[in-house]
Design an enzyme around this catalytic site. Sequence first.
Site, PDB file in Angstrom:
ATOM      1  N   ARG A 146      19.555  15.331  66.897  1.00 53.24           N
ATOM      2  CA  ARG A 146      18.629  14.757  65.874  1.00 53.24           C
ATOM      3  C   ARG A 146      18.959  15.524  64.510  1.00 53.24           C
ATOM      4  O   ARG A 146      18.767  16.704  64.399  1.00 53.24           O
ATOM      5  CB  ARG A 146      17.303  14.862  66.002  1.00 53.24           C
ATOM      6  N   GLU A 162      18.884  20.333  59.065  1.00 57.86           N
ATOM      7  CA  GLU A 162      19.483  21.017  60.265  1.00 57.86           C
ATOM      8  C   GLU A 162      19.854  19.918  61.157  1.00 57.86           C
ATOM      9  O   GLU A 162      19.642  18.858  61.077  1.00 57.86           O
ATOM     10  CB  GLU A 162      18.457  22.105  60.927  1.00 57.86           C
ATOM     11  N   ASN A 164      19.877  19.206  65.414  1.00 63.95           N
ATOM     12  CA  ASN A 164      19.145  19.622  66.459  1.00 63.95           C
ATOM     13  C   ASN A 164      19.963  19.193  67.543  1.00 63.95           C
ATOM     14  O   ASN A 164      20.280  18.160  67.577  1.00 63.95           O
ATOM     15  CB  ASN A 164      17.896  19.108  66.759  1.00 63.95           C
ATOM     16  N   SER A 169      12.777  15.968  69.598  1.00 59.53           N
ATOM     17  CA  SER A 169      11.620  15.083  69.977  1.00 59.53           C
ATOM     18  C   SER A 169      11.230  13.990  69.055  1.00 59.53           C
ATOM     19  O   SER A 169      11.875  13.828  67.965  1.00 59.53           O
ATOM     20  CB  SER A 169      10.516  16.260  70.363  1.00 59.53           C
ATOM     21  N   LYS A 326      21.818  27.748  63.488  1.00 64.53           N
ATOM     22  CA  LYS A 326      21.695  27.880  62.321  1.00 64.53           C
ATOM     23  C   LYS A 326      23.001  28.449  61.798  1.00 64.53           C
ATOM     24  O   LYS A 326      23.599  27.975  60.667  1.00 64.53           O
ATOM     25  CB  LYS A 326      20.384  28.490  61.716  1.00 64.53           C
ATOM     26  N   LYS A 383      16.689  31.778  56.870  1.00 62.23           N
ATOM     27  CA  LYS A 383      16.470  31.146  58.290  1.00 62.23           C
ATOM     28  C   LYS A 383      16.929  32.221  59.443  1.00 62.23           C
ATOM     29  O   LYS A 383      18.040  32.540  59.361  1.00 62.23           O
ATOM     30  CB  LYS A 383      16.952  29.877  58.470  1.00 62.23           C
ATOM     31  N   GLU A 387      14.279  27.832  66.624  1.00 60.27           N
ATOM     32  CA  GLU A 387      14.187  26.486  66.564  1.00 60.27           C
ATOM     33  C   GLU A 387      12.538  26.140  66.769  1.00 60.27           C
ATOM     34  O   GLU A 387      12.057  27.048  67.425  1.00 60.27           O
ATOM     35  CB  GLU A 387      14.815  25.900  67.829  1.00 60.27           C
ATOM     36  N   GLY A 388      11.985  25.134  66.458  1.00 61.97           N
ATOM     37  CA  GLY A 388      10.861  24.834  66.971  1.00 61.97           C
ATOM     38  C   GLY A 388       9.652  24.859  65.602  1.00 61.97           C
ATOM     39  O   GLY A 388       8.605  24.599  65.872  1.00 61.97           O
ATOM     40  N   ARG A 469       9.236  12.217  59.631  1.00 62.52           N
ATOM     41  CA  ARG A 469       7.925  13.246  59.701  1.00 62.52           C
ATOM     42  C   ARG A 469       7.550  13.346  58.398  1.00 62.52           C
ATOM     43  O   ARG A 469       8.363  13.818  57.418  1.00 62.52           O
ATOM     44  CB  ARG A 469       8.336  14.451  60.408  1.00 62.52           C
TER      45      ARG A 469
END
Length: 494
Positions: A146, A162, A164, A169, A326, A383, A387-388, A469
Site C-alpha cells: 500500500r 511511504e 508499506n 490494512s 524507511k 522518521k 511502522e504502525g 484515511r
Amino acid sequence: MATCGSYCCDGDFNKDDVSTTRTIESCLPLPLPDEILEDIVPKAKDFAILHGAGMRYRSNYDPDSLQLAPFFLLPSAFPRREFDRVVKLQSIVNILMHRIAHDYQFLKDALEKTIKVDDFTRRLWDIYTTVREEGISQLISLGMFRCDYFYSVPSQIAQQVEINTIASSFGALAARISVMHRYVLGEMRKPELLGHLPENDALAGLCGGMIAAWDAYGCPKAVILFIVEDVTYNICDQRFHEYEIRRQRPDIHVIRRNLTQISQRGRLTSDKRLVIDGDEIAVVYFRAGYEPGQYHSEAEWEARLTVERSKAIKSPSIHYHLAGTKKVQQEIARPGVLNKFLSDSEAKLVSQLFTGLYTLDMSPEGDQAVQMAMDNPERFVLKPQREGGGNNVYGQEIRMVLEKIKDSQEREAYILMDRIRPPIQQNYLIRAHEPVKLVEVVSELGIFGTILGTAKDIQFSKFAGHMLRTKLSSVNEGGVAAGLGALDSVFLFD
Ligand code: ADP
Ligand code: MG
C-alpha cells in the site's frame, strides 16, 4: 449544489511559508442543515455497522461485541488527475519494490549503517542473511503493498508518504466505506454526485493476490496462514479477507495464528514445508510482525525465522519487509537510483512521486540535513525505522531529538523527510458514543498493489484498489485506532 473541488485561496503560495495553507471545498456545501444531519447520521451509522465497518473495543475488549469504526459522513475531495496518476503508476511501483527487494547489494548498502543502531531492523536483516546463506527455499514472493500519498498544495501533485510492504490494512473496510458513501449520497438525493466516487475493489484485489499465490504453491490441501496479533482489534478488516477468499475459492482454507503459537506448534518438514497443527501452509499473510512489541521473546523471533526458512509463499518475504523500511525508501529517492531498476521513462514518472528525503548518516551530507532540520523543523518529519503509526517526530521536537543525537551514530536510525502540506477541507466525524462533529481535516490516499513472482519472472503486477484515511488537520498523525483519524472514501474532482 455541490461545486466540489475548486481551490478557495488565491494568490501566490509561498513554498517556504509553512503556515500558509489552502482549503478545498467539500463535496457538499457545509454545514448541512440540522434536519438533514439528524436524518442522515443514524442512517450512515446503521449502514456502516450492518456492513461490518466495526472494530473491537480497545478498553473492555469483548469478543461478543463490536463498536462502530470511526468514519466520515461524506467522501472527501481528492483531485482526479492525481488519483488517476498514482493508480496508473502502482504496477510500476510494485515492480520497483520487487526488484529492490531482490537486489542484495542494494539492501546491504542501504541498511548497513541503520542495522548498527537499530536493533529491530538488524534482527530482520539477520534473518534475511541466514535464509540467504542457507539457500532461499521459496523463490516466489507475494507483494500486497500500500503506497500512501498526500496531495501536496505547494507542488499541486500527489506525493508519497511511504510504501508499506507488510500488513497493509484497511482494504476491506475501505471498500465498505466507499459503498456507504454511495448510499449516503443516494439518501441525500444527490445521485448526480455518484460519478465522482470511484469503484473500490480493494478486498477482492488483495484476496485475489493471496489466491494466485496459493495456486502457485500447487498443493490442494495446503492452507493460507494469517499471522495475527495476540488480540486483533481491527478484526472486521481481517475477517473480511478470510470471507472473500472463501467466496472466491471455497476450496481454500485460512487459519490464524500469532507468532507465539507458531513458535510452539509450527515445524518444518525435511523438505522445508511449513506445518502448523497438521496443516501444510501454502501462503503466509503477515498482519503482525512489523513492530518490536509483537516479538515478546526469542521464541517469536525463532518463529519468524522458521516461516522465512519455509517453502511457503510469504507476504511479505523477509527481503520485501526490508525493502519497505524507511531507510530504503530514502535511498531509493536518491538521484539516479530509480534508473537502475526501471526504464528511463518509468523512472521519470516514479521520481515525481517523491518529496525530499535525506540521509542522517554520519557524513557531510548527513550533517547538512541535521543543520537544515534544526534551522527549520516545521518543514520536516523525522522518521525512525518503525511502522504502525505514532513513531515520527514533528516540529520543535525534531530540534530536541536532534540536539541529543546529532553527534552520535544514533542519528543513523532515522531519516529526514520534507513535510507534505495537504489541503484542508471540512467533513463530519462520526465516532461511537460521541456527537457528530464538523471538523477541519486532511486526507491520505492509500493505493494497494499486488505482485507475484520470482526475481526473474514476475507473474503479475496490478493495482488492487484504494483507501482514504482522513484526520484532523491539527494533528501530526491520525491513526484510526488512536481515534484521531477515521475511514473515508474519495470524491474525485477535476
Ligand atoms: P508509519 O509506518 O508509522 O505509518 P508513516 O511514514 O506512514 O509511518 O507516517 C505516519 C503518519 O505520519 C502518516 O500517515 C502521515 O499522517 C504522517 N506523515 C508521515 N510522513 C509525512 C510527511 N512527509 N509529511 C506530512 N505528514 C507525514
Ligand atoms: Mg503509514
